[in-house]
Design a protein around this motif. Structure first.
Motif, PDB file in Angstrom:
ATOM      1  N   ASP A  47       0.718  -1.174  -0.039  1.00  0.00           N
ATOM      2  CA  ASP A  47      -0.093   0.062  -0.049  1.00  0.00           C
ATOM      3  C   ASP A  47       0.938   1.186   0.000  1.00  0.00           C
ATOM      4  O   ASP A  47       2.147   1.136   0.070  1.00  0.00           O
ATOM      5  CB  ASP A  47      -0.837   0.083   1.346  1.00  0.00           C
ATOM      6  N   ASN A  48       0.260   2.253  -0.128  1.00  0.00           N
ATOM      7  CA  ASN A  48       1.004   3.641  -0.309  1.00  0.00           C
ATOM      8  C   ASN A  48       0.259   4.539   0.835  1.00  0.00           C
ATOM      9  O   ASN A  48       0.250   5.638   0.890  1.00  0.00           O
ATOM     10  CB  ASN A  48       0.827   4.259  -1.360  1.00  0.00           C
ATOM     11  N   GLY A  49       0.154   3.905   2.197  1.00  0.00           N
ATOM     12  CA  GLY A  49      -0.301   4.586   3.215  1.00  0.00           C
ATOM     13  C   GLY A  49       0.457   5.052   4.131  1.00  0.00           C
ATOM     14  O   GLY A  49       1.716   5.520   3.673  1.00  0.00           O
ATOM     15  N   ILE A  50       0.201   4.829   5.599  1.00  0.00           N
ATOM     16  CA  ILE A  50       0.947   6.045   6.630  1.00  0.00           C
ATOM     17  C   ILE A  50       2.086   5.180   6.888  1.00  0.00           C
ATOM     18  O   ILE A  50       3.030   5.639   7.576  1.00  0.00           O
ATOM     19  CB  ILE A  50       0.135   6.119   7.821  1.00  0.00           C
ATOM     20  N   GLY A  51       2.373   3.866   6.528  1.00  0.00           N
ATOM     21  CA  GLY A  51       3.503   3.269   6.812  1.00  0.00           C
ATOM     22  C   GLY A  51       3.490   2.838   8.271  1.00  0.00           C
ATOM     23  O   GLY A  51       2.596   3.242   9.068  1.00  0.00           O
ATOM     24  N   ILE A  52       4.422   1.918   8.908  1.00  0.00           N
ATOM     25  CA  ILE A  52       4.624   1.377  10.214  1.00  0.00           C
ATOM     26  C   ILE A  52       6.123   1.533  10.540  1.00  0.00           C
ATOM     27  O   ILE A  52       6.782   1.203   9.950  1.00  0.00           O
ATOM     28  CB  ILE A  52       4.097  -0.281  10.310  1.00  0.00           C
ATOM     29  N   ASN A  53       6.531   2.168  11.801  1.00  0.00           N
ATOM     30  CA  ASN A  53       7.644   2.399  12.197  1.00  0.00           C
ATOM     31  C   ASN A  53       8.209   1.091  12.679  1.00  0.00           C
ATOM     32  O   ASN A  53       7.416   0.172  13.276  1.00  0.00           O
ATOM     33  CB  ASN A  53       7.668   3.466  13.202  1.00  0.00           C
ATOM     34  N   ASP A  54       9.502   0.972  13.020  1.00  0.00           N
ATOM     35  CA  ASP A  54       9.932  -0.274  13.266  1.00  0.00           C
ATOM     36  C   ASP A  54       9.628  -0.736  14.679  1.00  0.00           C
ATOM     37  O   ASP A  54       9.445  -1.799  14.820  1.00  0.00           O
ATOM     38  CB  ASP A  54      11.574   0.026  13.210  1.00  0.00           C
ATOM     39  N   GLU A  55       9.367   0.413  15.728  1.00  0.00           N
ATOM     40  CA  GLU A  55       8.989  -0.172  16.904  1.00  0.00           C
ATOM     41  C   GLU A  55       7.563  -0.958  16.957  1.00  0.00           C
ATOM     42  O   GLU A  55       7.407  -1.975  17.653  1.00  0.00           O
ATOM     43  CB  GLU A  55       9.017   1.054  17.925  1.00  0.00           C
TER      44      GLU A  55
END
Length: 291
Positions: free
Chosen positions: A221-229
């Protein structure tokens, strides 16, 4: 819960103060036994502190559990109300207005899509409960995985945009031996998540292909993304980012939990990668001996 913590703090401080006070009085009365009193007092204080810490952890765990349950109930309520309100509006419009057959067909079609949303929600709750209670057996059968992914992508397709939202690139003839129902839930949850966390009408790619003998499913997707934590926690049951009062996206926090549990029972791995320039890619790999 805050009241319980305040009482806990007060009783802990009071008990420690009383302990030190009585220790002081004993040493004052019997100074020759100072070493013994300090030694035994230290052991008692140590045991008391360890017990207090464990009790504090239990209270915090209960507090988190209550918050998670509250958020879950709020999200489920919202998930149920939204499609029900939509279905009600469509049916009332059909009853109250003279619509041509094409309009009626469109309204009925949209109502059926909302019913499918409700069906997905109920299925998620049922399968999550069965997995938690170890009451689900994951019956295995050989089936066409390519057709499964194509069917789910078509059902979840958003038709309000001029171009298709979900772009499916499915290699034909991919065969898996597994639980068709549970793996349908996996594909559904991954694509629904991509839709939920992406801007309106942005492209979502669902790919299924064979790589080095393994079957691979990718949902990008081209959404908000997920940070590593958060990547370490997104597969936890009920875990969702932020508060249910402020979160704009729909969901119960069960989807990715179900995905992980089902894949564990199919000897499959899932990775979460960053998409470029933004968004996320969920990649599932089924080992070759599964197919």
């Amino acid at each position: 819960m805050k009241k319980s913590l305040l009482i806990f703090y007060f009783l802990t401080i009071y008990a420690l103060a009383e302990l030190f006070w009585w220790g002081y009085l004993l040493i004052k009365i019997q100074p020759e036994r100072k070493a013994m009193i300090l030694g035994e007092g230290s052991v008692f204080v140590f045991i008391f502190v360890v017990g207090a810490i464990q009790l504090f952890k239990s209270l915090k765990k209960e507090r988190r559990l209550n918050e998670v349950q509250r958020n879950f109930l709020l999200s489920v309520t919202h998930e149920l109300k939204s499609p029900l309100a939509s279905i009600k509006l469509y049916l009332q419009t059909i009853l109250k207005r003279e619509l041509d057959p094409q309009q009626q067909k469109g309204f009925i079609k949209n109502s059926l899509k909302d019913i499918e949303r409700l069906d997905d929600l109920v299925e998620n709750m049922l399968i999550a409960t069965k997995i938690d209670n170890k009451a689900y057996s994951f019956p295995k059968e050989e089936f066409n995985f390519s057709e499964l992914v194509e069917r789910v992508a078509d059902r979840l397709q958003v038709h309000t945009c001029s171009s298709q939202t979900i772009k499916a690139e499915i290699e034909p003839g991919l065969s898996l031996t597994g639980d068709r129902f549970a793996l349908t839930s996996v594909v559904t949850n991954l694509i629904e998540n991509a839709v939920k966390y992406s801007p309106p009408c942005s492209e979502i790619k669902a790919k299924a292909f064979r790589n080095n003998g393994n079957i691979v499913l990718q949902v990008a997707d081209n959404g908000i993304g997920i940070n590593d934590e958060e990547k370490l926690r997104i597969f936890d049951k009920f875990y969702r980012v932020g508060s249910e009062d402020t979160r704009k996206t729909k969901g119960t926090g069960l989807g990715l939990f179900i995905v992980k549990q089902v894949l564990n029972h199919h000897d499959a791995q899932i990775k979460v990668k960053n998409n470029k320039p933004n968004g996320s890619i969920f990649e599932v790999t089924f080992n070759s001996h599964v197919s």
